[in-house]
Scaffold this motif. Structure first.
Motif, short mmCIF file in Angstrom:
data_model
loop_
_atom_site.label_atom_id
_atom_site.label_comp_id
_atom_site.label_asym_id
_atom_site.label_seq_id
_atom_site.Cartn_x
_atom_site.Cartn_y
_atom_site.Cartn_z
N ASP A 432 0.84 -1.20 0.00
CA ASP A 432 0.00 0.00 0.00
C ASP A 432 0.87 1.25 0.00
O ASP A 432 0.64 2.19 -0.77
N GLU A 433 1.88 1.25 0.86
CA GLU A 433 2.78 2.40 0.93
C GLU A 433 3.50 2.61 -0.39
O GLU A 433 3.63 3.75 -0.88
N VAL A 435 2.65 1.65 -3.54
CA VAL A 435 1.78 2.12 -4.62
C VAL A 435 1.35 3.56 -4.37
O VAL A 435 1.40 4.41 -5.29
N ASP A 436 0.95 3.87 -3.14
CA ASP A 436 0.51 5.24 -2.85
C ASP A 436 1.64 6.24 -3.09
O ASP A 436 1.43 7.32 -3.65
N ARG A 437 2.84 5.87 -2.67
CA ARG A 437 4.00 6.76 -2.85
C ARG A 437 4.31 6.96 -4.32
O ARG A 437 4.56 8.10 -4.77
N VAL A 439 2.32 6.63 -6.93
CA VAL A 439 1.27 7.42 -7.57
C VAL A 439 1.43 8.89 -7.22
O VAL A 439 1.34 9.78 -8.08
N ASP A 440 1.67 9.17 -5.94
CA ASP A 440 1.79 10.57 -5.51
C ASP A 440 3.05 11.23 -6.07
O ASP A 440 3.03 12.39 -6.50
N VAL A 484 -6.66 -0.93 -3.46
CA VAL A 484 -5.81 0.02 -4.17
C VAL A 484 -6.62 0.77 -5.22
O VAL A 484 -6.48 1.99 -5.41
N ARG A 487 -8.69 3.50 -3.72
CA ARG A 487 -7.91 4.70 -3.37
C ARG A 487 -7.45 5.45 -4.61
O ARG A 487 -7.24 6.67 -4.55
N HIS A 488 -7.26 4.73 -5.72
CA HIS A 488 -6.73 5.35 -6.95
C HIS A 488 -7.65 4.98 -8.13
O HIS A 488 -7.26 4.18 -9.00
#
Length: 687
Positions: A432-433, A435-437, A439-440, A484, A487-488
């Protein structure tokens, strides 16, 4: 329909259930479990089913099987089940049964999905002692043996995916005169998937085709172990569809009092007649079970830098000309494949797992490359292998020991990788961390999720048996992917399993795209591309098209044709192509863009039969109703092929415009196509 009241002694022991394109009938009695007795496309259509119990359950309690047999049918617990009620609500039929001897309670759910059924069974331990499940069927249906049915099944392997076979059932299950011996038949035709490559050897899909009556198609929807079989059962041939089992996959699930287990889903479709009609129904069923998002509906063309191109060694200098040429050709997304996370010259395979930009890999940093992708009008993507941690990765020491697959107290290692267990919160939190990182930090819009190992039977951590651990992980991985996406919602996720070695609808029901192979020889791709719609919807079938400067114009068109007939997945050194080749690439991409939404509403058929691996002439038709797209590939000598299914329709060549037209003769009958010596390919529009 409201829930049923308790059955009276004089109440009829039959009931029916219908949905658009489906009509089911059931019976039950004090001396037998609930049986499916009718399965048809409508109330007046012929039934594909003969009476047979709807579920089989094997436990460790008492006698496991009721007869000497090698099939998973005839379970003793399954035969003891008795009707307890049924209800219909929101497109689902729920049937409840109970085994008085063991206390097992089984709820069977039949969910209408397009023209098909998604079937699952939940087993609850209603007793006061622990019970161990050894197998639970996903779907069981008996089909009257007409003597003319043919069985279709598929083999698969790396670089040779989707090799289908079609044989008469009577050849696979020979008649042995069981009446003379006073015995039941014990013959079965089994197809089994082992380990974590769900399609590494065989495909979880089958068809029982009849030219004179109803045909059936089915699929097992799991990324773990699975099994289906066709067994001789007197005057019927019975199809049993299963997820992981003790017999085949080292599966066991202990249920304490009150605990439940739900079988993996099975898809089941019935068609009034024939092989292609069964596959058409299965195609529309697959669309019905997908979790579609608005971003999925755009069906963009993706360029990926791996196949026949950078092969895991990207750099700024190598990528910039590819980015410019991909955009000029008409690509809408650009995915940087493996190697982006490792320093140049390092052993990136065994160091993967932290998912941070490789030191010194990109001049100006990865962000500068991503900015170049956006500046050329495309959306950026990256390759990721979420379940893998290389043995030299820092994450191999940072994550807890029980976040990895283990056997006999040791981590499982396959091809230099440990396997993460997504049942563990630390494993999910790590990805999760990441993918989120990503993407951001980079504004990513696409991830290619790969899976490059068969990890074996599974894991013994927090599991009664390794096959149970593997099943739990694959279910948790699907749930992670759904989270995921929530969230995205604007990010697309490709499913790739070392090509198509994990190509199943546990994942494909929630993934955007499926790579259909790692095959890099363009002459060997047509049988893969032509057979792919038997396993995956055409709009998810990511067929690679990688033209090369060494190809002739005919070879370039040949390679591009494979891509058009599904979901065109672009690669290759496009910047090195001649003007003539570049024009052929742009023309194919423009044609695909014109057709992609019609392809997403089409069903497949095979005018020359499902392709053989060595066939010299292959054909695939994607039928969108009033119009359809036909591809024909030539890999051998010149030939003439008849197209009887196209009688009375117009056949017009639509690609490539700059190369010679193939002659089509009609003469008032079925079209006859004059196919020249290969390699050569053409696309035709049928009206």
């Amino acid at each position: 329909m409201a829930p049923t009241a308790p059955r009276r002694a004089d109440e009829a022991s039959t009931f029916e259930w219908a949905a658009p394109g489906l009509h089911l009938g059931f019976d039950f009695g004090d001396d037998r479990s609930v049986r499916l007795v009718r399965l048809a496309t409508g109330p007046d259509a012929a039934s594909a089913a003969a009476p047979w119990p709807v579920v089989d359950v094997i436990t460790n309690t008492g006698e496991q099987r009721a007869r000497n047999d090698q099939s998973l049918l005839h379970s003793k617990a399954g035969q003891r089940l008795r009707y307890a009620g049924h209800e219909s609500l929101d497109g689902e039929l729920r049937i409840s049964q109970h085994d008085a001897e063991t206390g097992l309670e089984v709820t069977s759910v039949f969910r209408a999905a397009g023209p098909g059924l998604q079937i699952r069974h939940t087993v609850r331990n209603g007793s006061e002692r622990d019970l161990v499940l050894l197998s639970v069927s996903s779907a069981v249906v008996a089909v009257p043996d007409t003597g003319e049915q043919e069985l279709l099944w598929g083999e698969s392997e790396w670089l040779a995916e989707g090799r289908w076979h079609q044989r008469p059932v009577k050849e696979l299950l020979p008649e042995v005169n069981v009446a003379f011996h006073g015995q039941f038949s014990r013959g079965i035709f089994p197809v089994t998937g082992h380990g974590s490559w769900s399609t590494g050897s065989f495909l979880p899909t089958g068809v029982l085709a009849s030219a004179a009556g109803p045909s059936l198609a089915w699929q097992v929807e799991t990324s773990a172990g699975w099994h289906w079989e066709v067994a001789q059962t007197g005057p019927t041939n019975t199809i049993g569809v299963h997820g992981a089992t003790d017999f085949y996959h080292q599966f066991a699930q202990r249920l304490a009092p009150g605990e439940e287990f739900t079988s993996v889903p099975a898809g089941l479709c019935v068609a009034d007649r024939g092989r292609d009609a069964a596959f058409a129904a299965l195609t529309d069923y697959r669309r019905a079970i997908r979790r579609m998002r608005p971003v999925d509906a755009r069906l963009p063309i993706v360029y990926n830098d791996f196949m026949n191109t950078l092969m895991g060694e990207p750099s700024t200098e190598k990528l910039l000309p590819l980015i410019e040429s991909a955009a000029a050709a008409g690509a809408e997304y650009f995915c940087i494949d493996a190697g982006w996370f490792a320093a140049p010259g390092s052993a990136w395979w065994v160091s993967a797992g932290e998912w941070r930009e490789g030191s010194g890999r990109f001049t100006g940093g990865l962000l500068s490359v991503v900015d170049a992708i956006r500046a050329n009008g495309m959306r950026p993507g990256l390759w990721l292998e979420p379940e893998a941690v290389g043995v030299d990765s820092p994450m191999a020491k940072r994550l807890p020991e029980d976040a990895f697959f283990q056997r006999y107290g040791e981590r499982v290692i396959a091809a230099g990788h440990y396997q993460l267990d997504f049942r563990h919160p630390a494993a999910r939190a790590h990805l999760d961390e990441a993918v989120d990182r990503l993407v951001d930090e980079f504004g990513l819009a696409f991830f290619k999720l790969d899976y490059n190992r068969n990890i074996g039977a599974g894991t013994e951590v927090d599991a009664d048996a390794p096959g149970t651990g593997l099943l739990g992980h694959t279910r948790a991985f699907r749930d992670w992917l759904l989270g995921v996406q929530d969230r995205h919602p604007g990010v697309l996720f490709e499913n790739c399993g070392s090509g198509a070695l994990r190509m199943d609808y546990n994942i494909l029901s929630v993934a955007h795209l499926q790579s259909t192979s790692d095959q890099q020889d363009f002459l060997r791709y047509p049988p893969i591309a032509a057979s792919a719609p038997a396993s995956v919807t055409p709009e998810q079938a990511g067929n690679w098209a990688y033209p090369a400067a060494s190809m002739s114009a005919e070879e370039t068109a040949f390679a591009m044709t494979s891509g058009v007939m599904g979901r065109l997945y672009l690669s290759g050194f496009l910047n090195e192509l001649s003007a003539e080749q570049s024009a052929l690439v742009r023309e194919a991409i423009a044609l695909h863009k014109d057709w992609r939404h019609r392809i997403a509403a089409s069903v497949p058929s095979w005018p020359l039969g499902l392709p053989g691996w060595e066939d010299e002439v292959l054909a695939l038709r994607l039928d969108a109703g009033a119009q359809s797209l036909l591809a024909v590939w030539s890999r051998g000598e010149a030939a003439e092929i008849g197209l009887p299914e196209l009688e009375g329709r117009t056949v017009e060549q639509v690609y490539p415009a700059a190369l010679p037209q193939w002659a089509v003769r009609t003469g008032g009958g079925a079209p006859v196509l004059e196919v020249p010596a290969g390699p050569a390919a053409r696309l035709f529009e049928i009206r």
